[in-house]
Scaffold this motif. Structure first.
Motif: not given
Length: 221
Positions: A119-146
């Protein structure tokens, strides 16, 4: 850490068979991240050799999908521990996993990492750095350091959570994460000391608010 590259390839092939070949998603990139003993993540790599000197491994699979007429992005996470690969990692009765990824229709605004024990629970939001979508964290060549840092924080929280026996302690751990305090070297004794200080300060704040309310009532009489 020992690992079998063949298992990794087989797991990715299952995802491809389930989603990509049915034209549900398109996998853009696959990255490997090692997690050291202290919970710090290694820079991502296109090769699983980053697992050679790691305690845990993460396979990060970036994909796109169509939501009606627009393309969106998300990711699969696979955890590697003791040569076992899966979407959940377990240790000392604790489980860590990400929420189910969206593969059609809806927009992916963020993702969440969950750490649980009964019954012990912890949620950690894994948010994007812009208001649009997760594309700000994802690139086609390398992952963002975020992404690398975010996954490292999840593993540090996974280790720290194993010192917790109450939901109050987990809630305090979340407060530490929200205030960007380091938790990687937080042993059980130090965690207990910080916890006591935190709730004493909360109690003092509560007393001050109550006194302020009393003062206002006195002024009004």
């Amino acid at each position: 850490m020992e690992y079998n590259p063949k298992k990794i390839v087989e797991a990715i092939d299952v995802l491809r068979e389930t989603y990509e070949r049915n034209k549900t998603i398109k996998i853009y990139s696959i990255d490997y991240i090692g997690i050291r003993e202290d919970g710090v993540s290694t820079p991502s790599s296109k090769f699983p050799t980053v697992f050679d000197h790691a305690k845990y491994g993460v396979v990060f699979i970036h994909y796109s999908y169509w939501r009606v007429t627009q393309e969106d992005n998300s990711f699969f996470i696979l955890f590697l521990k003791d040569n076992e690969l899966g979407d959940t990692i377990e240790e000392n009765g604790w489980r860590m996993f990400f929420d189910a990824p969206i593969t059609t229709f809806n927009v992916t605004r963020d993702r969440s990492c969950y750490i649980e024990k009964r019954n012990l629970k912890l949620r950690i939001p894994f948010k994007q750095s812009s208001a649009n979508d997760l594309l700000s964290l994802l690139t086609y060549k390398n992952l963002s350091s975020l992404v690398e840092d975010g996954i490292g924080i999840c593993f540090q929280a996974f280790t720290a959570a194993q010192n917790c026996t109450t939901q109050q302690e987990l809630d305090f751990l979340k407060e530490l994460l929200k205030s960007n305090q380091e938790i990687e070297n937080l042993n059980k004794q130090l965690f207990g000391e910080k916890l006591n200080c935190f709730y004493k300060e909360k109690a003092i704040e509560g007393y001050k608010e109550m006194l302020d309310e009393i003062k206002e009532l006195v002024k009004q009489q």
